[in-house]
Motif scaffolding. Structure first.
Motif, PDB file in Angstrom:
ATOM      1  N   LYS A   1       0.822  -1.212   0.000  1.00 43.42           N
ATOM      2  CA  LYS A   1       0.000   0.000   0.000  1.00 43.42           C
ATOM      3  C   LYS A   1       0.857   1.263   0.000  1.00 43.42           C
ATOM      4  CE  LYS A   1      -0.671   0.045   5.051  1.00 43.42           C
ATOM      5  NZ  LYS A   1      -1.677  -0.069   6.133  1.00 43.42           N
ATOM      6  N   ARG A   2       2.147   1.128   0.255  1.00 44.81           N
ATOM      7  CA  ARG A   2       3.067   2.268   0.221  1.00 44.81           C
ATOM      8  C   ARG A   2       3.915   2.273  -1.051  1.00 44.81           C
ATOM      9  NH1 ARG A   2       3.649   0.904   6.008  1.00 44.81           N
ATOM     10  NH2 ARG A   2       2.596   2.539   7.203  1.00 44.81           N
ATOM     11  N   LEU A   3       3.554   1.446  -2.020  1.00 47.80           N
ATOM     12  CA  LEU A   3       4.267   1.384  -3.299  1.00 47.80           C
ATOM     13  C   LEU A   3       3.355   1.926  -4.399  1.00 47.80           C
ATOM     14  CD1 LEU A   3       5.849  -2.180  -3.014  1.00 47.80           C
ATOM     15  CD2 LEU A   3       6.981   0.018  -2.627  1.00 47.80           C
ATOM     16  N   ALA A   4       3.846   2.892  -5.142  1.00 45.01           N
ATOM     17  CA  ALA A   4       3.021   3.532  -6.170  1.00 45.01           C
ATOM     18  C   ALA A   4       3.812   3.644  -7.470  1.00 45.01           C
ATOM     19  CB  ALA A   4       2.563   4.908  -5.693  1.00 45.01           C
TER      20      ALA A   4
ATOM     21  N   PHE B   1       3.287 -13.488  -3.257  1.00 47.39           N
ATOM     22  CA  PHE B   1       3.283 -12.424  -4.251  1.00 47.39           C
ATOM     23  C   PHE B   1       4.486 -11.523  -4.008  1.00 47.39           C
ATOM     24  CE2 PHE B   1      -1.264 -13.459  -4.481  1.00 47.39           C
ATOM     25  CZ  PHE B   1      -1.490 -13.392  -5.856  1.00 47.39           C
ATOM     26  N   VAL B   2       5.028 -10.981  -5.093  1.00 46.32           N
ATOM     27  CA  VAL B   2       6.078  -9.973  -5.035  1.00 46.32           C
ATOM     28  C   VAL B   2       5.499  -8.671  -5.562  1.00 46.32           C
ATOM     29  CG1 VAL B   2       8.359  -9.256  -5.858  1.00 46.32           C
ATOM     30  CG2 VAL B   2       7.911 -11.673  -5.374  1.00 46.32           C
ATOM     31  N   SER B   3       5.656  -7.598  -4.790  1.00 46.56           N
ATOM     32  CA  SER B   3       5.205  -6.269  -5.199  1.00 46.56           C
ATOM     33  C   SER B   3       6.411  -5.344  -5.320  1.00 46.56           C
ATOM     34  CB  SER B   3       4.221  -5.691  -4.179  1.00 46.56           C
ATOM     35  OG  SER B   3       3.061  -6.488  -4.061  1.00 46.56           O
ATOM     36  N   ILE B   4       6.427  -4.517  -6.367  1.00 40.63           N
ATOM     37  CA  ILE B   4       7.546  -3.597  -6.598  1.00 40.63           C
ATOM     38  C   ILE B   4       6.985  -2.262  -7.073  1.00 40.63           C
ATOM     39  CG2 ILE B   4       9.683  -3.173  -7.889  1.00 40.63           C
ATOM     40  CD1 ILE B   4       9.878  -6.211  -8.315  1.00 40.63           C
ATOM     41  N   GLY B   5       7.535  -1.170  -6.562  1.00 41.83           N
ATOM     42  CA  GLY B   5       7.110   0.155  -7.005  1.00 41.83           C
ATOM     43  C   GLY B   5       7.918   1.241  -6.333  1.00 41.83           C
ATOM     44  N   THR B   6       7.505   2.461  -6.564  1.00 42.09           N
ATOM     45  CA  THR B   6       8.175   3.618  -5.975  1.00 42.09           C
ATOM     46  C   THR B   6       7.687   3.816  -4.547  1.00 42.09           C
ATOM     47  OG1 THR B   6       8.451   4.704  -8.118  1.00 42.09           O
ATOM     48  CG2 THR B   6       8.510   6.112  -6.163  1.00 42.09           C
ATOM     49  N   VAL B   7       8.621   4.001  -3.635  1.00 40.00           N
ATOM     50  CA  VAL B   7       8.293   4.121  -2.210  1.00 40.00           C
ATOM     51  C   VAL B   7       7.630   5.470  -1.938  1.00 40.00           C
ATOM     52  CG1 VAL B   7       9.224   4.133   0.132  1.00 40.00           C
ATOM     53  CG2 VAL B   7      10.235   2.620  -1.607  1.00 40.00           C
ATOM     54  N   GLN B   8       6.454   5.431  -1.316  1.00 41.96           N
ATOM     55  CA  GLN B   8       5.757   6.648  -0.916  1.00 41.96           C
ATOM     56  C   GLN B   8       6.088   7.033   0.525  1.00 41.96           C
ATOM     57  OE1 GLN B   8       3.727   8.370  -3.366  1.00 41.96           O
ATOM     58  NE2 GLN B   8       5.138   6.944  -4.364  1.00 41.96           N
ATOM     59  N   SER B   9       6.259   6.046   1.355  1.00 44.51           N
ATOM     60  CA  SER B   9       6.665   6.270   2.741  1.00 44.51           C
ATOM     61  C   SER B   9       7.224   4.964   3.269  1.00 44.51           C
ATOM     62  CB  SER B   9       5.482   6.729   3.604  1.00 44.51           C
ATOM     63  OG  SER B   9       4.497   5.714   3.677  1.00 44.51           O
ATOM     64  N   ARG B  10       8.079   5.096   4.271  1.00 39.04           N
ATOM     65  CA  ARG B  10       8.656   3.890   4.853  1.00 39.04           C
ATOM     66  C   ARG B  10       8.791   4.062   6.358  1.00 39.04           C
ATOM     67  NH1 ARG B  10      13.358   1.972   2.376  1.00 39.04           N
ATOM     68  NH2 ARG B  10      13.228   3.314   0.548  1.00 39.04           N
ATOM     69  N   LYS B  11       8.743   2.945   7.052  1.00 36.63           N
ATOM     70  CA  LYS B  11       8.971   2.956   8.485  1.00 36.63           C
ATOM     71  C   LYS B  11      10.475   3.015   8.745  1.00 36.63           C
ATOM     72  CE  LYS B  11       4.851   0.275   9.714  1.00 36.63           C
ATOM     73  NZ  LYS B  11       4.362  -0.966  10.387  1.00 36.63           N
ATOM     74  N   ALA B  12      10.829   3.364   9.969  1.00 35.98           N
ATOM     75  CA  ALA B  12      12.239   3.325  10.345  1.00 35.98           C
ATOM     76  C   ALA B  12      12.738   1.897  10.220  1.00 35.98           C
ATOM     77  CB  ALA B  12      12.413   3.824  11.776  1.00 35.98           C
ATOM     78  N   ALA B  13      13.982   1.763   9.804  1.00 33.18           N
ATOM     79  CA  ALA B  13      14.555   0.435   9.636  1.00 33.18           C
ATOM     80  C   ALA B  13      14.557  -0.292  10.975  1.00 33.18           C
ATOM     81  CB  ALA B  13      15.973   0.541   9.097  1.00 33.18           C
ATOM     82  N   ARG B  14      14.140  -1.535  10.952  1.00 27.72           N
ATOM     83  CA  ARG B  14      14.092  -2.302  12.197  1.00 27.72           C
ATOM     84  C   ARG B  14      15.487  -2.793  12.562  1.00 27.72           C
ATOM     85  NH1 ARG B  14      14.226  -7.882  11.725  1.00 27.72           N
ATOM     86  NH2 ARG B  14      13.900  -8.779   9.649  1.00 27.72           N
ATOM     87  N   ALA B  15      15.678  -3.037  13.838  1.00 27.53           N
ATOM     88  CA  ALA B  15      16.957  -3.576  14.296  1.00 27.53           C
ATOM     89  C   ALA B  15      17.120  -4.995  13.789  1.00 27.53           C
ATOM     90  CB  ALA B  15      17.014  -3.539  15.813  1.00 27.53           C
ATOM     91  N   ARG B  16      18.281  -5.306  13.286  1.00 23.18           N
ATOM     92  CA  ARG B  16      18.574  -6.647  12.784  1.00 23.18           C
ATOM     93  C   ARG B  16      19.374  -7.422  13.831  1.00 23.18           C
ATOM     94  NH1 ARG B  16      15.581  -7.441   8.016  1.00 23.18           N
ATOM     95  NH2 ARG B  16      15.356  -5.378   7.048  1.00 23.18           N
ATOM     96  N   PRO B  17      19.155  -8.724  13.923  1.00 26.90           N
ATOM     97  CA  PRO B  17      19.896  -9.504  14.919  1.00 26.90           C
ATOM     98  C   PRO B  17      21.372  -9.605  14.558  1.00 26.90           C
ATOM     99  CG  PRO B  17      18.634 -10.941  13.480  1.00 26.90           C
ATOM    100  CD  PRO B  17      18.218  -9.542  13.143  1.00 26.90           C
TER     101      PRO B  17
END
Length: 231
Positions: free
Chosen positions: A49-52, A195-211
């Motif tokens: 929903k954030r890919l346009a 499903f794979v979705s690809i598009g231009t990012v409209q908004s993104r959350k802060a990157a999550r911490a990776r282990p």
């Protein structure tokens, strides 16, 4: 960890003067490793929903799809395929999503059915990942085929990231519905993986911490068995 912008503003080292028509020197291994690490670390799931629009051009999409062919593939089976869902086919997929919801929950409201339908229209590029559990050598287990499919998908996600697009994987109970299997003409031995979705990012959350790696890596010791933690 902060998302690393891609493409990087990478300035290659000056190439030595060409001699006898030789090509420019390749990038130093440490430069290539740094760029690979930056690309991998900058990949982030962006909800459909954030890919346009705009989505990848025809050439960019070809690069994304061709990246899948470099996945590990025991027996060279190519046990996966991808089905693109263009705009003209989205209404049919929307109907399938709504019908699958009604089959699971006959009490679903019209609003819930509409929410299910709307998922078919997100992201300019949408494709179904299909895994073949029967093609080629029957001795190659389904688990290996699924691993190969996962690697193929990751290659595509990284290529999309390198091009500057956002991407996501989505699943759901509709993947096992008869309507979806019929729409995509899946054989009995084929599995709709995601499903794979690809598009231009409209908004993104802060990157999550990776282990950290030592939280999921251990070492086998001949005398002590598996030794924790780390490597």
């Amino acid at each position: 960890m902060a998302v690393i912008p891609w493409p990087l503003n990478h300035t290659p080292r000056p190439a030595p003067p060409a001699a006898h028509g030789a090509a420019r020197a390749a990038a130093a291994p440490e430069d290539v490793a740094a760029m690979a690490a930056a690309l991998i670390q900058s990949r982030q799931t962006i909800l459909p929903k954030r890919l346009a629009a705009p989505g990848p051009s025809a050439l960019e999409l070809a690069q994304i799809l061709n990246a899948a062919s470099h996945a590990p593939d025991h027996g060279q089976l190519v046990p996966w395929r991808f089905v693109l869902v263009p705009e003209a086919a989205r209404p049919a997929l929307a109907d399938v999503f709504a019908q699958a919801l009604r089959e699971r929950d006959p009490a679903a409201t019209l609003a819930q059915a509409e929410q299910a339908r709307e998922k078919a229209y997100r992201a300019p590029v949408l494709m179904l990942v299909v895994v073949n559990g029967q093609c080629g050598d029957p001795g190659i287990d389904l688990s290996e085929r699924l691993v190969s499919a996962g690697c193929a998908v990751q290659n595509m996600l990284l290529m999309a990231t390198a091009q500057g697009y956002g991407s996501a994987l989505t699943s759901g109970k509709a993947l096992t519905s008869g309507g979806l299997r019929g729409l995509f003409q899946l054989a009995p031995w084929e599995q709709a993986l995601c499903f794979v979705s690809i598009g231009t990012v409209q908004s993104r959350k802060a990157a999550r911490a990776r282990p950290a790696a030592d939280s999921y890596v251990s070492t086998l010791d001949a005398q002590q068995g598996v030794v924790l933690p780390g490597f």
